[in-house]
Design a protein around this motif. Structure first.
Motif, short mmCIF file in Angstrom:
data_model
loop_
_atom_site.label_atom_id
_atom_site.label_comp_id
_atom_site.label_asym_id
_atom_site.label_seq_id
_atom_site.Cartn_x
_atom_site.Cartn_y
_atom_site.Cartn_z
N UNK A 136 -55.87 54.23 35.96
CA UNK A 136 -56.84 54.46 34.89
C UNK A 136 -56.29 53.95 33.57
N UNK A 137 -55.03 54.24 33.31
CA UNK A 137 -54.40 53.81 32.06
C UNK A 137 -54.33 52.29 31.99
N UNK A 138 -53.97 51.64 33.09
CA UNK A 138 -53.88 50.18 33.11
C UNK A 138 -55.24 49.54 32.90
N UNK A 139 -56.27 50.07 33.57
CA UNK A 139 -57.62 49.52 33.42
C UNK A 139 -58.09 49.64 31.97
N UNK A 140 -57.88 50.80 31.36
CA UNK A 140 -58.32 50.99 29.98
C UNK A 140 -57.58 50.05 29.03
N UNK A 141 -56.28 49.87 29.26
CA UNK A 141 -55.49 49.00 28.39
C UNK A 141 -55.98 47.56 28.46
N UNK A 142 -56.18 47.06 29.67
CA UNK A 142 -56.62 45.66 29.84
C UNK A 142 -58.05 45.50 29.33
N UNK A 143 -58.91 46.48 29.61
CA UNK A 143 -60.30 46.40 29.17
C UNK A 143 -60.39 46.36 27.65
N UNK A 144 -59.56 47.16 26.98
CA UNK A 144 -59.55 47.17 25.51
C UNK A 144 -59.09 45.81 24.97
N UNK A 145 -58.05 45.25 25.59
CA UNK A 145 -57.59 43.93 25.16
C UNK A 145 -58.63 42.86 25.41
N UNK A 146 -59.29 42.91 26.58
CA UNK A 146 -60.33 41.92 26.88
C UNK A 146 -61.53 42.05 25.98
N UNK A 147 -61.91 43.28 25.66
CA UNK A 147 -63.04 43.51 24.77
C UNK A 147 -62.76 42.90 23.39
N UNK A 148 -61.53 43.07 22.91
CA UNK A 148 -61.16 42.51 21.60
C UNK A 148 -61.10 40.99 21.66
N UNK A 149 -60.51 40.46 22.74
CA UNK A 149 -60.36 39.02 22.88
C UNK A 149 -61.71 38.33 22.98
N UNK A 150 -62.66 38.98 23.67
CA UNK A 150 -63.98 38.39 23.87
C UNK A 150 -64.99 38.82 22.81
N UNK A 151 -64.52 39.50 21.78
CA UNK A 151 -65.37 39.87 20.63
C UNK A 151 -66.59 40.69 21.05
#
Length: 598
Positions: free
Chosen positions: A241-256
């Motif tokens: 869960x922690x890994x998914x949230x971390x990557x999702x947050x980074x992807x959300x920021x990267x993809x604006x």
């Protein structure tokens, strides 16, 4: 009792006849009467003395026995009798599938005041504001100097704050012990856990009640003393869960993107291993709900469950699967793909011109709207609706969240021919990412219906069969081709044989119609395709990859790379060993060696 006369007539007459003095008779009778009265009084006095003696003996015996009992007993503090209902303060822990704590109770104190007992109300108010900057000094002074007899100041305080209040030294400030709900991992799994608040309160205890998520869905169970403190074990894995949230947050920021959601599910049990929704919040300090504007803009909004979106081309796989199940097509059947397709006043277009015909496999690989619409024509609206109902798309999911019922799919008012065609490629019907995860899990496990769950239980099993194992296997082969040579080539994670389908849908305007430059991008994936174990659905709200000369918003450029990074990170954590051989599931399907760009 009759009394003897002092001067009886008969005796007086007799005495006179004998020459005696009649007065002697009277004096004798007076003496006898006095002696009788004295004897009677003495007897009464003796009886009273005897009674009092016995009473004192009984009293002293009772007191002596009681003193002996108290001397032999263990001393206890006296308790004030309270006829009010008892406050049920206990609440069970919530853990992940490995027993790691997600929610627990912490002993703390509440701070309250009894204004009549305050020595210096104004000084006390000033000191309290220094300890708790969010308090209003003028309001405190008004309450302290008014007619109030009781005032809550803080429902929960830290040990440091408690000591600082102690140092004020005012006897009108008092503390009450209580338990508070603690979420030790902060924001992790916030939308699943939901949050809690104080219910019925007293100065010495407080009831904890759930306000959202599993805390509210299982509120009665968590407070039930009959469970003997057993924890509620969720299907989530804290590490994943922690890994998914971390990557999702980074992807959300990267993809604006303005928001994002992800669901990782076991395809055989329906257990949700990870569920993330962004933006999120800390359940230890749950924010207030929005009172105006779009509810989906609130961090409290669970996009994975409450968010219903047109999920675009991820739906095409269902049209093809149903058509194969009905025997209408096979993977190599050629389908008319000439664009645009005209139906009355409506025109259906493809993103690119794919020529006059495509095989069913290439309809999926190239994500052809026109080809899918022709396949749906073979099925018909009624059969399509029945199939999607079996897949779970016509009702809210049954996941154990208080918000589940709010994630109700949006369906067409009339399931017409044109509606069926657009639904075939994911427009005209809106569902949640969790709906999509359950449907893809149904395909991945061999065609048996999956019901999503957040509870870890070894007895979870798939439901009724929706499609045959052969159709499910052929469907997975097409999805693998989407990754190896189609619109999801960025999702090809080496060693884990990812299969999937992209979906890009124009975002619906609140008042109707569609935005021209805002989309919902989704990648629905299964891995490893040779022996499917997990489904990952990843959705981005209004993404835009601005790394090139022009913004790119399609799922292949936005959702797919983020999902690939999630799989790359979590697959080893799930115990999956990389396998670099191409799976046999692709047998019988023609593949193009060179990968195509998006």
């Amino acid at each position: 009792m009759s009394r003897t006369p002092l001067r009886p007539l008969a005796r007086i007459l007799d005495a006179r006849a004998k020459g005696e003095n009649p007065d002697a008779i009277e004096r004798e009778n007076i003496r006898l009467r006095g002696e009788a009265t004295r004897d009677s009084a003495r007897l009464r006095a003796e009886g009273r003395l005897l009674f009092m003696g016995l009473a004192f003996l009984a009293a002293f015996t009772t007191v002596g026995l009681r003193m002996g009992t108290l001397a032999a007993s263990t001393p206890e503090e006296p308790e004030i009798s309270d006829t009010a209902p008892a406050i049920l303060a206990q609440r069970a822990d919530i853990t992940d599938r490995e027993g790691r704590v997600l929610a627990t109770n912490l002993v703390t104190h509440a701070l309250y005041a009894q204004p009549p007992m305050l020595v210096d109300p104004e000084r006390t108010a000033e000191k309290l504001v220094k300890i708790f900057p969010d308090l209003d000094r003028e309001r405190l002074v008004k309450d302290f100097t008014g007619t109030r007899k009781f005032l809550w100041i803080k429902k929960k305080i830290s040990p440091e704050q408690m000591q600082a209040v102690h140092d004020i030294g005012d006897p009108g400030l008092l503390f009450g012990p209580r338990e508070m709900r603690l979420y030790p991992n902060g924001k992790i799994a916030a939308h699943v856990l939901g949050g809690s608040r104080f219910g019925t309160e007293g100065v010495s205890s407080a009831e904890i009640v759930g306000t959202a998520g599993v805390e509210k869905a299982f509120d009665g169970w968590l407070r039930d003393p009959a469970n003997n403190g057993a924890p509620l074990q969720l299907s989530l894995d804290l590490t994943i869960q922690s890994a998914v949230e971390e990557i999702l947050a980074g992807g959300m920021k990267l993809m604006n993107a303005k928001g994002a959601a992800a669901v990782l599910m076991d395809v055989h049990t329906g257990e949700v291993v990870a569920m993330a929704s962004l933006p999120d919040f800390d359940p230890n300090d749950r924010p207030a709900p929005l009172t105006k504007g779009d509810a989906s803009d609130s961090p409290l909004f669970n996009r994975a469950v409450q968010g219903v979106y047109e999920l675009g081309s991820t739906f095409k796989i269902f049209a093809v699967a149903q058509a194969m199940e009905l025997g209408l097509v096979n993977p190599t059947t050629m389908i008319n793909s000439k664009s645009p397709m005209v139906w009355g006043k409506f025109r259906i277009h493809d993103f690119h011109n794919y020529g006059d015909q495509l095989s069913v496999t290439d309809v999926i690989v190239e994500s052809s709207n026109v080809g899918t619409a022709h396949i749906v024509q073979l099925i018909g609206p009624e059969r399509q609706k029945t199939f999607l109902d079996k897949m779970g798309f016509l009702a809210p999911t049954k996941v154990e969240l208080a918000e589940a019922n709010t994630g109700r799919p949006i369906l067409p008012a009339k399931w017409s021919d044109i509606s069926a065609m657009t639904i075939g490629y994911g427009h005209g019907i809106a569902a949640s990412p969790l709906h999509l995860a359950a449907a893809y899990a149904t395909m991945a496990n061999g065609g048996q219906k999956i019901t999503p769950t957040l509870i870890h239980d070894v007895n979870h099993h798939p439901g009724e069969r929706v499609v045959s194992e052969d159709v499910a296997k052929r469907t997975l082969a097409m999805m693998r081709a989407v990754v190896t040579r189609g619109t999801a080539s960025f999702g090809d994670v080496k060693g884990y044989q990812v299969a999937g389908k992209t979906g890009t849908a124009d975002k619906v305007k609140p008042g109707g119609g569609y935005y021209k430059d805002k989309v919902i991008a989704t990648f629905a994936s299964v891995f490893p395709v040779e022996d499917p174990k997990y489904v990952l659905i990843l959705t981005l709200d209004e993404p835009s990859d601005n790394s090139g000369k022009i913004p790119r918003r399609t799922a292949g450029w936005t959702a797919v790379p983020v999902a690939a990074e999630v799989i790359r990170r979590v697959a080893p954590l799930l115990g999956l060993r990389p396998d670099h051989e191409e799976p046999d599931v692709l047998d019988g399907i023609t593949l193009v060696a060179a990968k195509k760009s998006h």
